[in-house]
Design an enzyme around this catalytic site. Structure first.
Site, PDB file in Angstrom:
ATOM      1  N   ASP A  82       0.857  -1.197   0.000  1.00 19.70           N
ATOM      2  CA  ASP A  82       0.000   0.000   0.000  1.00 19.70           C
ATOM      3  C   ASP A  82       0.895   1.251   0.000  1.00 19.70           C
ATOM      4  OD1 ASP A  82      -2.439   1.372   0.161  1.00 19.70           O
ATOM      5  OD2 ASP A  82      -2.422   1.392   2.358  1.00 19.70           O
ATOM      6  N   GLU A 134      -1.352   5.898  -8.792  1.00 23.45           N
ATOM      7  CA  GLU A 134      -2.353   6.884  -8.349  1.00 23.45           C
ATOM      8  C   GLU A 134      -2.171   8.192  -9.094  1.00 23.45           C
ATOM      9  OE1 GLU A 134      -3.119   7.188  -4.139  1.00 23.45           O
ATOM     10  OE2 GLU A 134      -3.759   9.279  -4.290  1.00 23.45           O
TER      11      GLU A 134
HETATM   12  P1  13P Z   1      -9.248   4.673   5.162  1.00 16.95           P
HETATM   13  O1  13P Z   1      -8.445   5.620   6.002  1.00 16.95           O
HETATM   14  O2  13P Z   1     -10.505   5.324   4.703  1.00 16.95           O
HETATM   15  O3  13P Z   1      -9.499   3.377   5.817  1.00 16.95           O
HETATM   16  O4  13P Z   1      -8.387   4.383   3.825  1.00 16.95           O
HETATM   17  C1  13P Z   1      -7.375   3.421   3.831  1.00 16.95           C
HETATM   18  C2  13P Z   1      -6.542   3.470   2.594  1.00 16.95           C
HETATM   19  O5  13P Z   1      -6.833   4.105   1.607  1.00 16.95           O
HETATM   20  C3  13P Z   1      -5.305   2.670   2.607  1.00 16.95           C
HETATM   21  O6  13P Z   1      -4.548   2.858   1.455  1.00 16.95           O
HETATM   22  O1  G3H Z   2      -3.257   5.086   3.528  1.00 16.33           O
HETATM   23  C1  G3H Z   2      -2.936   4.938   4.675  1.00 16.33           C
HETATM   24  C2  G3H Z   2      -3.234   3.655   5.344  1.00 16.33           C
HETATM   25  O2  G3H Z   2      -4.331   3.814   6.222  1.00 16.33           O
HETATM   26  C3  G3H Z   2      -2.036   3.140   6.055  1.00 16.33           C
HETATM   27  O3  G3H Z   2      -1.771   3.903   7.182  1.00 16.33           O
HETATM   28  O4  G3H Z   2       0.653   4.410   6.920  1.00 16.33           O
HETATM   29  O5  G3H Z   2      -0.481   4.619   9.161  1.00 16.33           O
HETATM   30  O6  G3H Z   2      -0.053   2.365   8.151  1.00 16.33           O
HETATM   31  P1  G3H Z   2      -0.317   3.821   7.889  1.00 16.33           P
HETATM   32 ZN    ZN Z   3      -4.650   4.841   0.699  1.00 17.26          ZN
END
Ligand code: 13P
Ligand code: G3H
Ligand code: ZN
Length: 307
Positions: A82, A134
Site C-alpha cells: 500500500d 495513483e
Molecule cells: P481509510 O483511512 O478510509 O481506511 O483508507 C485506507 C486506505 O486508503 C489505505 O490505502
Molecule cells: O493510507 C494509509 C493507510 O491507512 C495506512 O496507514 O501508513 O499509518 O499504516 P499507515
Molecule cells: Zn490509501
C-alpha cells in the site's frame, strides 16, 4: 493456496458489479480476523501492507504470518504493498514475494509520476506482479503527512497516464480521503467523474482509497468508554456500493479496522478493570475485525461467494 495476482479478481469484480476489499494489516489478530471473515463469506481478499506496517511489525513477520494464514485457507488472497513511495520499496517487496504493489507518485508532478510508475511497471511485470498507481490527490493523513487539498483526477490525464505507464489499475481522487474525518458537511463523491473515467478506460479496474465508512457504532462505543473521537465521518455505505457497481474494483479499508479494535478494547478495559491477560482484549478485537469485515463483504463490497 499460494498468493495470487489480483487480475482474475478484478475481472470478476468488473463484470459482476462488485468490488474486492483491500484491508490493511499490521499484526496477527488483524490478519486472522480478515481471513476468518473471508472464509465464512467465501470472498476473495486483498491484504495490504503500508510502510508504517512494515516498520511496526517487520516485513519478515508479516510474510510469515501470511504464509501461516494461507496454509489454513483455499481462498484466493493477494498480498499488496500500500502506498509504495519509490521504486526501491516496490522492488524490495516484489523480491520478497508480494503479488501486487502500489507505486504512489501522486505527490509528484505528472511527468515525474509517469517516470517512477513506468520504472516500477517494467520491473514488476518482468516478475509477473500487478501494479496499481495513483493520479490525483486525496486530502487527509497518509503516512503521517497531512494534505488539506483534494486534487480530483482529470479524466484525460488518467487515459494518458495509463497508456504511457502501462499500470494495471489506477487509484483516483473523487472526494474520498484517508482517516476518520472525511467530510465536514454532506458526504459526496464525484460520480460523474468516475463515470467519465470508466467510459474512457473500458474494462479497466479503478481503485478507491480512503474508503472506510467510519462505522458509527464503533465511534460511539469508543466515545462511551473514554474515547474522544468527535465529528468522525466516513463514506456512506450506499455511495461505496454505487462505486463498486461502477468501475471501482478495489476498495481500501484501514480506518474501520482501527476503530473497531479500539472501540472493543476500550469497552473491555472499562468493563473488566481487573483483567490483564492480553488474549482477552486482543481476542475481542480480532472478533470485531472479523464482524466488521464480514459486514463489508456482504453489504458494501458485494463480493460474498465470489472466491
Ligand atoms: P481509510 O483511512 O478510509 O481506511 O483508507 C485506507 C486506505 O486508503 C489505505 O490505502
Ligand atoms: O493510507 C494509509 C493507510 O491507512 C495506512 O496507514 O501508513 O499509518 O499504516 P499507515
Ligand atoms: Zn490509501
Amino acid at each position: 493456496m499460494p498468493l495470487v495476482s489480483p487480475k482474475e479478481m478484478f475481472k470478476g469484480a468488473y463484470a459482476g458489479g462488485y468490488a474486492i476489499g483491500a484491508f490493511n494489516v499490521n499484526n496477527m489478530e488483524i490478519i486472522q480476523g480478515i481471513m476468518e471473515a473471508g472464509d465464512e463469506e467465501q470472498a476473495p481478499l486483498i491484504l495490504q501492507v503500508s510502510a508504517g506496517a512494515r516498520k511496526y511489525a517487520g516485513q519478515g513477520y508479516i510474510i510469515k504470518l501470511m504464509e501461516a494464514a494461507l496454509q489454513e485457507t483455499d481462498l484466493p488472497v493477494v498480498l499488496h504493498l500500500d502506498h509504495g513511495q519509490d521504486f526501491d520499496i516496490c522492488k524490495e517487496v516484489i523480491d520478497a514475494g508480494f503479488t501486487s504493489v502500489m507505486i504512489d507518485g501522486s505527490h509528484h508532478p505528472f511527468e515525474e509520476n509517469i517516470d517512477v510508475t513506468k520504472k516500477v511497471v517494467e520491473y514488476a511485470h518482468s516478475k509477473g506482479v500487478w501494479v496499481e498507481a495513483e493520479l490525483g490527490r486525496l486530502a487527509g493523513v497518509e503516512d503521517d503527512v497531512q494534505s488539506d487539498e483534494h486534487i480530483y483526477t482529470d479524466p484525460d490525464e488518467a487515459v494518458e497516464f495509463v497508456e504511457r505507464t502501462g499500470c494495471d489499475s489506477l487509484a483516483i481522487a473523487i472526494g474520498t480521503s484517508h482517516g476518520a474525518y472525511k467530510f465536514t458537511g454532506e458526504a459526496r463523491l464525484d460520480f460523474d467523474r468516475l463515470e467519465k473515467i470508466g467510459s474512457m478506460l473500458p474494462e479497466y479496474p479503478i481503485v478507491l482509497h480512503g474508503a472506510s465508512s467510519v462505522v458509527q457504532e464503533y465511534v460511539e462505543m469508543a466515545n462511551q468508554y473514554g474515547g474522544n473521537i468527535g465529528g468522525a465521518k466516513g463514506v456512506p455505505e450506499d455511495l461505496l456500493r454505487k462505486a463498486a457497481s461502477m468501475a471501482v474494483c478495489k476498495i481500501n479499508i484501514d480506518t474501520d479496522i482501527r476503530l473497531a479494535m479500539t472501540a472493543v478494547i476500550r469497552k473491555f478495559m472499562a468493563e473488566k478493570p481487573d483483567a490483564f491477560d492480553p488474549r482477552g482484549y486482543l481476542g475481542e478485537s480480532r472478533k470485531a475485525v472479523k464482524d466488521m469485515v464480514r459486514h463489508k463483504i456482504k453489504n458494501v463490497l458485494g463480493c460474498s461467494g465470489k472466491a
